[in-house]
Design a protein around this motif. Structure first.
Motif, short mmCIF file in Angstrom:
data_model
loop_
_atom_site.label_atom_id
_atom_site.label_comp_id
_atom_site.label_asym_id
_atom_site.label_seq_id
_atom_site.Cartn_x
_atom_site.Cartn_y
_atom_site.Cartn_z
N THR A 140 -1.23 -2.83 -95.93
CA THR A 140 -0.64 -4.17 -96.05
C THR A 140 0.60 -4.10 -96.92
O THR A 140 1.66 -4.67 -96.57
N ALA A 141 0.49 -3.40 -98.07
CA ALA A 141 1.65 -3.26 -98.96
C ALA A 141 2.77 -2.50 -98.25
O ALA A 141 3.95 -2.84 -98.39
N GLY A 142 2.40 -1.47 -97.47
CA GLY A 142 3.40 -0.70 -96.73
C GLY A 142 4.13 -1.55 -95.71
O GLY A 142 5.36 -1.46 -95.56
N LEU A 143 3.39 -2.39 -94.99
CA LEU A 143 4.03 -3.27 -94.00
C LEU A 143 4.95 -4.28 -94.71
O LEU A 143 6.03 -4.60 -94.22
N ARG A 144 4.49 -4.75 -95.86
CA ARG A 144 5.33 -5.70 -96.62
C ARG A 144 6.64 -5.03 -97.03
O ARG A 144 7.70 -5.64 -96.96
N ARG A 145 6.57 -3.75 -97.43
CA ARG A 145 7.80 -3.01 -97.78
C ARG A 145 8.75 -2.91 -96.59
O ARG A 145 9.96 -2.85 -96.75
N LEU A 146 8.16 -2.86 -95.38
CA LEU A 146 9.00 -2.78 -94.17
C LEU A 146 9.52 -4.15 -93.75
O LEU A 146 10.19 -4.28 -92.71
N GLY A 147 9.19 -5.18 -94.53
CA GLY A 147 9.72 -6.51 -94.24
C GLY A 147 8.88 -7.33 -93.28
O GLY A 147 9.34 -8.35 -92.75
N VAL A 148 7.62 -6.91 -93.05
CA VAL A 148 6.77 -7.65 -92.12
C VAL A 148 6.25 -8.92 -92.80
O VAL A 148 5.70 -8.87 -93.90
N THR A 149 6.44 -10.05 -92.11
CA THR A 149 5.93 -11.32 -92.63
C THR A 149 5.20 -12.06 -91.51
O THR A 149 5.17 -11.60 -90.37
N ALA A 150 4.62 -13.21 -91.86
CA ALA A 150 3.84 -13.99 -90.89
C ALA A 150 4.66 -14.23 -89.62
O ALA A 150 5.83 -14.58 -89.68
N GLY A 151 4.01 -14.01 -88.47
CA GLY A 151 4.66 -14.25 -87.19
C GLY A 151 5.34 -13.03 -86.59
O GLY A 151 5.61 -12.99 -85.38
N ASP A 152 5.64 -12.00 -87.41
CA ASP A 152 6.22 -10.76 -86.86
C ASP A 152 5.18 -10.03 -86.03
O ASP A 152 3.98 -10.15 -86.27
N ARG A 153 5.66 -9.22 -85.07
CA ARG A 153 4.74 -8.45 -84.24
C ARG A 153 4.73 -6.98 -84.66
O ARG A 153 5.79 -6.37 -84.88
N VAL A 154 3.54 -6.44 -84.74
CA VAL A 154 3.33 -5.02 -85.06
C VAL A 154 2.58 -4.40 -83.89
O VAL A 154 1.50 -4.87 -83.51
N ALA A 155 3.14 -3.34 -83.31
CA ALA A 155 2.58 -2.74 -82.10
C ALA A 155 2.01 -1.36 -82.40
O ALA A 155 2.63 -0.57 -83.11
N ALA A 156 0.84 -1.07 -81.85
CA ALA A 156 0.18 0.22 -82.07
C ALA A 156 0.02 0.95 -80.74
O ALA A 156 -0.66 0.47 -79.84
N TYR A 157 0.68 2.12 -80.64
CA TYR A 157 0.50 3.02 -79.49
C TYR A 157 -0.41 4.12 -80.02
O TYR A 157 0.02 5.18 -80.42
N ALA A 158 -1.70 3.78 -80.08
CA ALA A 158 -2.62 4.63 -80.83
C ALA A 158 -4.03 4.48 -80.28
O ALA A 158 -4.38 3.44 -79.73
N PRO A 159 -4.85 5.52 -80.43
CA PRO A 159 -6.21 5.49 -79.87
C PRO A 159 -7.20 4.79 -80.80
O PRO A 159 -6.82 4.20 -81.81
#
Length: 657
Positions: free
Chosen positions: A130-149
């Motif tokens: 969560t802290a890492g995503l916040r450092r990347l500027g992710v906030t409410a409403g942004d989309r985060v995509a996972a190409y992962a198993p």
């Protein structure tokens, strides 16, 4: 059909979670229910009281309380729990009944050694990411995509994303570039998290080329995070950071952004076999309430359980599985080929992980049966008390096989629902007996009916599966469907104000359900509707037949039309007249003369979606002259090359007069 294979123990109300819910209703609401049918009828009639009881019974953590339960019963547009703010991740990470050092995520696969996260370890990983995503500027409403198993990192990412009020979307890494970009260009993610590759059985599958192509096709991306999964020593691609950097130690506390009940949690997609996949938006509150209800009251899962459903991150069953900790259950994740080195692999994994509830698909159970596997001889399954089956109808012989070869004391729950609601409408419940070939009941809060051609509800007859009252986990909407047109067209066009799901269902007088296939793939011969499920059960019951697909080409003049059957035969076998006669004889005897196909053809493979569903409708379109690329989106198929055989046949065959 209908032999009783399991009956609830006499003390089921003392031992089950639905029993404790019934006691709670008596003590806190003054409500008494004699049996499941009475409880179900109340749950679909007094929607306010039922869904508020789920909220209160499971003690949903909210930041502000709701001002009402339901402000409008109309569909689409029902508004649930207005005024409430909450967070899905906060409710999942509560993990009721679990101590900090209890294992809650047990992950096995064919790419790396097993990984276990304790309750405290899971919270710590989510805190860091969560802290890492916040450092990347992710906030409410942004989309985060996972190409992962189906690995712990993907789960941690879902919880971290939702803790911020951002919106998660996953594609399994076996999806090709086009499949992924068709989905994600619609939602414009800010962050992509991807693996470098994976192993399927013993085969390494490098996905770095696909990741590069996906990045190039998504101009909205601001950051890419790489999980070194196939090659743990490999560097991240140029311009990307590593998962280790994203999840770096930090002093930042784990907090949860309070969001509205219907705030988007994640986007799931229809299979997209024709046109672009529909981006189905699910909300924090609806998913939380639905999964609390289903996992605890129907699947009877709690802190004593280890819950394992074989799924990829491209199927809604993954989203269903990973809500397990919200009811206190530990979850078992598996990434790899379920048939490697043989079909006993998942059963042995169930033993190794102490699985108490194993979920899989009907095709997997039928493949095990066909291979002669006896799971209880392959593995010690004494801890197993529940088996779940979905993805396709499970015929009576599949039920019987489970009780004969897996265990006679467990409860087999066949369920059906879909990506659209991220749950099952119909399934099992600890209070009711299991009948061969039958889905036990309609789920609490799901007003499921069968409708005849003229729209009237029917009992004991085949009808369209409809839902006549709203459910909280119906989609918040489709992404970018501002006026709701696509959403209305998908479910509410045929019967205004009533959800039409697209399946044929028969509901018997005790509430048991049999689903007989998709209503858009119906075999309609001379005015008699035939479902495809029973057809496959007979054809694929033959030792020589590995797989099959059947389509009905209608006659414009209203005649019987043509019934075409395509079979995949066991290795080394060729379809000859003797085999054709055998198939026809079986169908005539087991079903009826109407089920006997006009033509039988041998094909190498049956076209299937990435989540293994058969594609009857595209096959039908190709056979009636639609070009292959217009009939099906190749990227949505597990085996797009399988369509060419049907295109060749369409060119050469002469329709019967």
């Amino acid at each position: 059909m209908g032999d009783v294979l399991w009956t609830p123990p006499a003390d089921v109300r003392e031992r089950s979670r639905i029993g404790s819910y019934l006691r709670w209703l008596r003590e806190h609401r003054g409500l008494e229910f004699a049996d499941y049918d009475e409880l179900w009828r109340w749950s679909v009639t007094d929607l306010d009281a039922f869904w508020r009881s789920v909220w209160d019974h499971f003690e949903v953590v909210a930041h502000t309380p709701p001002t009402a339960t339901l402000t409008d019963r109309g569909m689409p547009g029902a508004r649930w729990f207005p005024g409430a703010t909450l967070n899905y991740a906060e409710n999942v990470l509560r993990m009721p009944g679990r101590a900090d050092d209890d294992p809650v995520v047990i992950a096995h696969g064919q790419t790396r050694a097993p990984v276990t996260l304790t309750a405290a370890g899971l919270r710590e990983q989510v805190r860091r990411v969560t802290a890492g995503l916040r450092r990347l500027g992710v906030t409410a409403g942004d989309r985060v995509a996972a190409y992962a198993p189906n690995i712990p990192e993907t789960y941690v990412l879902l919880l971290a994303t939702s803790s911020l009020g951002a919106i998660f979307s996953s594609c399994a890494p076996e999806f090709g570039t086009r499949s992924v970009t068709d989905r994600w260009q619609q939602i414009e993610p800010k962050v992509l998290v991807s693996v470098d590759g994976y192993r399927y059985g013993e085969k390494p599958v490098d996905r770095r080329g696909e990741v590069a192509a996906i990045r190039a096709a998504l101009p909205s991306l601001e950051h890419t995070v790489s999980i070194a999964y196939l090659d743990p020593a490999g560097p991240p691609p140029e311009g990307a950071i590593s998962w280790t950097e994203l999840a770096a130690p930090t002093d930042e506390p784990l907090t949860f952004t309070p969001v509205a009940f219907d705030h988007p949690l994640y986007v799931l997609y229809s299979s997209g076999t024709t046109g672009l996949p529909k981006p189905i938006v699910h909300g924090h509150g609806g998913i939380l309430l639905e999964h609390l209800k289903m996992l605890a009251l129907h699947h009877d899962l709690g802190p004593a359980d280890r819950f394992f459903w074989f799924t990829t991150t491209g199927w809604m069953m993954w989203n269903f599985l990973v809500s397990g900790p919200a009811v206190g259950a530990a979850i078992v994740l598996f990434d790899g080929n379920p048939g490697h080195p043989d079909l006993g692999a998942l059963w042995r994994l169930a033993e190794e992980t102490g699985t108490t509830y194993l979920g899989t698909s009907a095709p997997f159970l039928l493949a095990c049966r066909k291979s002669g596997l006896v799971p209880k001889e392959t593995a010690d399954l004494s801890a197993l008390r529940g088996v779940g089956s979905t993805g396709a109808p499970l015929p009576a012989e599949g039920f019987t096989w489970v009780y004969e070869t897996v265990g006679e004391d467990l409860q087999l729950q066949s369920l059906s629902g879909g990506t659209d609601v991220c749950t099952g409408f119909v399934g099992g419940v600890p209070l009711l007996a299991v009948h061969a070939g039958e889905i036990t009941c309609r789920a609490l809060g799901a007003k499921v009916e069968a409708r005849s051609a003229d729209g009237t509800p029917v009992i004991g007859e085949l009808g369209e599966l409809v839902i006549t009252e709203p459910m909280p986990s119906m989609p918040v909407g489709f992404w970018n469907d501002v006026d709701g047109t696509r959403y209305r067209e998908a479910y509410f066009d045929l019967y205004p104000g009533v959800w039409r799901h697209g399946d044929w269902i028969t509901i018997n007088d005790r509430g048991g359900c049999v689903i007989t296939g998709r209503s858009d793939a119906t075999l309609n011969r001379g005015g008699v509707r035939l479902g495809t499920a029973e057809f496959y059960s007979v054809v694929e019951g033959l030792d020589e037949v590995v797989d099959s697909v059947v389509v009905h080409l209608e006659d414009d003049e209203g005649g019987a039309g043509e019934l075409l059957l395509f079979v995949v035969l066991a290795e080394g076998l060729e379809l000859d007249d003797a085999m054709r006669k055998k198939i026809c004889r079986e169908l005539r005897t087991a079903l009826s003369p109407r089920h006997v196909p006009d033509e039988i053809h041998q094909v190498r493979a049956v076209p299937r979606t990435l989540s293994a569903k058969k594609l009857e409708v595209p096959v039908k379109k190709i056979l009636t002259g639609t070009p292959v690329d217009a009939a099906a989106a190749r990227g949505a198929l597990a085996n797009p090359e399988s369509l060419t055989a049907f295109a060749a046949l369409a060119q050469h065959r002469t329709p019967r007069p």
